[in-house]
Design a protein around this motif. Structure first.
Motif, short mmCIF file in Angstrom:
data_model
loop_
_atom_site.label_atom_id
_atom_site.label_comp_id
_atom_site.label_asym_id
_atom_site.label_seq_id
_atom_site.Cartn_x
_atom_site.Cartn_y
_atom_site.Cartn_z
N ALA A 1 21.09 6.38 19.70
CA ALA A 1 19.84 6.84 20.29
C ALA A 1 18.70 6.64 19.31
CB ALA A 1 19.95 8.32 20.65
N LEU A 2 17.59 6.11 19.79
CA LEU A 2 16.38 6.00 19.00
C LEU A 2 15.68 7.35 19.13
CD1 LEU A 2 13.78 3.13 19.14
CD2 LEU A 2 13.09 5.49 18.96
N ARG A 3 15.38 7.97 17.99
CA ARG A 3 14.76 9.30 17.99
C ARG A 3 13.63 9.33 16.97
NH1 ARG A 3 18.42 13.53 19.37
NH2 ARG A 3 16.61 14.87 19.12
N ILE B 1 11.11 6.91 12.13
CA ILE B 1 11.99 6.47 13.21
C ILE B 1 13.42 6.78 12.79
CG2 ILE B 1 12.37 4.11 12.39
CD1 ILE B 1 12.10 3.19 15.35
N ALA B 2 14.24 7.15 13.77
CA ALA B 2 15.63 7.49 13.47
C ALA B 2 16.55 6.82 14.47
CB ALA B 2 15.83 9.01 13.54
N LEU B 3 17.74 6.50 13.98
CA LEU B 3 18.83 6.01 14.83
C LEU B 3 19.95 7.03 14.73
CD1 LEU B 3 19.67 3.49 16.54
CD2 LEU B 3 20.97 2.74 14.53
N LYS B 4 20.27 7.65 15.85
CA LYS B 4 21.32 8.67 15.91
C LYS B 4 22.57 8.04 16.50
CE LYS B 4 23.11 12.90 16.21
NZ LYS B 4 23.83 13.38 15.06
N ASP B 5 23.64 8.03 15.72
CA ASP B 5 24.93 7.53 16.19
C ASP B 5 25.44 8.46 17.28
OD1 ASP B 5 27.63 6.82 16.54
OD2 ASP B 5 27.92 6.39 14.41
N ILE B 6 25.68 7.93 18.48
CA ILE B 6 26.21 8.77 19.56
C ILE B 6 27.62 8.34 19.97
CG2 ILE B 6 23.93 9.49 20.39
CD1 ILE B 6 24.24 7.45 22.71
N GLY B 7 28.22 7.48 19.15
CA GLY B 7 29.61 7.08 19.38
C GLY B 7 29.73 5.86 20.29
N ALA C 1 24.19 -0.95 21.97
CA ALA C 1 23.08 -0.50 22.81
C ALA C 1 22.35 0.64 22.12
CB ALA C 1 23.58 -0.05 24.17
N VAL C 2 21.01 0.58 22.20
CA VAL C 2 20.15 1.64 21.68
C VAL C 2 19.41 2.24 22.88
CG1 VAL C 2 18.20 2.21 20.19
CG2 VAL C 2 19.88 0.49 19.45
N TYR C 3 19.57 3.54 23.06
CA TYR C 3 18.93 4.27 24.16
C TYR C 3 17.80 5.13 23.62
CZ TYR C 3 23.15 3.05 26.76
OH TYR C 3 24.18 2.36 27.37
N LEU C 4 16.83 5.43 24.48
CA LEU C 4 15.79 6.36 24.09
C LEU C 4 15.26 7.09 25.32
CD1 LEU C 4 12.56 5.39 24.74
CD2 LEU C 4 13.29 3.58 23.22
N GLY C 5 14.72 8.27 25.05
CA GLY C 5 14.07 9.04 26.09
C GLY C 5 12.64 9.31 25.68
N THR C 6 11.75 9.36 26.65
CA THR C 6 10.34 9.63 26.42
C THR C 6 9.80 10.37 27.64
OG1 THR C 6 8.25 8.62 25.74
CG2 THR C 6 9.60 7.36 27.28
N THR C 7 8.51 10.61 27.66
CA THR C 7 7.93 11.29 28.82
C THR C 7 7.09 10.31 29.62
OG1 THR C 7 5.85 11.99 27.86
CG2 THR C 7 7.75 13.38 27.42
N GLU C 8 6.83 10.66 30.86
CA GLU C 8 6.05 9.80 31.77
C GLU C 8 4.66 9.48 31.23
OE1 GLU C 8 6.88 8.27 34.61
OE2 GLU C 8 8.92 9.07 34.61
N LYS C 9 4.06 10.42 30.47
CA LYS C 9 2.65 10.25 30.10
C LYS C 9 2.40 9.34 28.91
CE LYS C 9 2.51 14.73 27.79
NZ LYS C 9 1.87 16.03 27.76
N ASP D 1 26.83 5.32 12.09
CA ASP D 1 25.93 4.16 12.16
C ASP D 1 24.47 4.57 12.18
OD1 ASP D 1 27.96 2.23 12.13
OD2 ASP D 1 28.29 2.46 14.30
N GLY D 2 24.19 5.85 12.02
CA GLY D 2 22.83 6.35 12.08
C GLY D 2 22.06 6.13 10.79
N GLU D 3 20.75 6.31 10.89
CA GLU D 3 19.86 6.17 9.73
C GLU D 3 18.50 6.75 10.10
OE1 GLU D 3 19.06 6.28 6.56
OE2 GLU D 3 20.57 4.72 6.23
N PHE D 4 17.68 6.98 9.10
CA PHE D 4 16.32 7.50 9.30
C PHE D 4 15.42 6.77 8.32
CE2 PHE D 4 12.70 10.25 9.31
CZ PHE D 4 12.78 11.07 10.44
N TRP D 5 14.30 6.25 8.84
CA TRP D 5 13.36 5.51 8.01
C TRP D 5 11.98 6.16 8.04
CZ3 TRP D 5 16.76 3.41 11.43
CH2 TRP D 5 17.71 2.52 10.93
N VAL D 6 11.24 5.93 6.99
CA VAL D 6 9.84 6.35 6.94
C VAL D 6 8.98 5.14 6.64
CG1 VAL D 6 10.37 8.71 6.22
CG2 VAL D 6 9.93 6.97 4.47
N ALA D 7 7.75 5.21 7.13
CA ALA D 7 6.72 4.24 6.76
C ALA D 7 5.80 5.00 5.82
CB ALA D 7 5.95 3.77 7.99
N ALA D 8 5.58 4.45 4.64
CA ALA D 8 4.76 5.13 3.64
C ALA D 8 3.67 4.21 3.14
CB ALA D 8 5.63 5.60 2.48
N VAL D 9 2.51 4.80 2.91
CA VAL D 9 1.41 4.13 2.24
C VAL D 9 1.14 4.98 1.01
CG1 VAL D 9 -1.01 3.46 2.35
CG2 VAL D 9 0.45 3.16 4.35
#
Length: 170
Positions: A84-86, A73-79, A120-128, A57-65
């Protein structure tokens, strides 16, 4: 940026010809803005996007001008109907509501996830990354504790803050 340039923004599925453009957008953001000492070689997924992201169910997109990749942006199928949004990156000169790049990338990801019946779509990021936190929260993501992530979620070493967006069951 002129409105004419904004009109030429295209969100599309990654193709092999986009590989270097993707790397050229992601690496400077990681290295100069985030201060992460990382190379393309440290991220083998960047040279294997079809095999790593465009499966299940994953995919990867680009924004282009025009020919320039300005966002990813990517969607990684984790079962288990979860993903996961990556690799969400937008070039600094294309950030902000007036450009709408991040919103359009996220809209493409969520539409795809709903079509594929991802729950469900999960993501990880940093505090800053405060602007990123606001963006995710404005778009329906809710902060969760690390221990509430699915076991299959690919936690990155720099991730300290986690979110989930639950999608309607179809």
């Amino acid at each position: 940026m002129t409105s004419q340039a904004a009109e030429t923004l295209e969100i599309r599925r990654f193709s092999a010809a986009d590989e270097q453009g993707v790397i050229d957008v992601i690496l400077p953001i990681q290295r100069q803005e985030f201060g992460i000492a990382i190379t393309a070689e440290d991220q083998p997924d960047l040279r294997a996007i079809p095999e790593f992201y465009q499966t299940g169910d994953g995919e990867f997109w680009v924004a282009a001008v025009g020919e320039r990749i300005v966002g990813t942006i990517a969607l990684k199928d984790i079962g288990g109907t979860e993903a996961a949004l990556r690799k969400m990156f937008v070039a600094s000169d294309f950030r902000g509501r007036e450009h709408g790049v991040a919103t359009r990338l996220l809209d493409a990801l969520l539409a795809h996830a709903e079509q594929r019946q991802v729950r469900a779509v999960y993501l990880g990021t940093t505090e800053k990354f405060l602007a990123a936190h606001r963006f995710y929260e404005r778009n329906g993501f809710v902060e969760i504790a690390r221990q509430d992530l699915p076991a299959s979620f690919p936690v990155m070493g720099v991730d300290t803050k986690f979110y989930v967006r639950r999608l309607a069951a179809v």
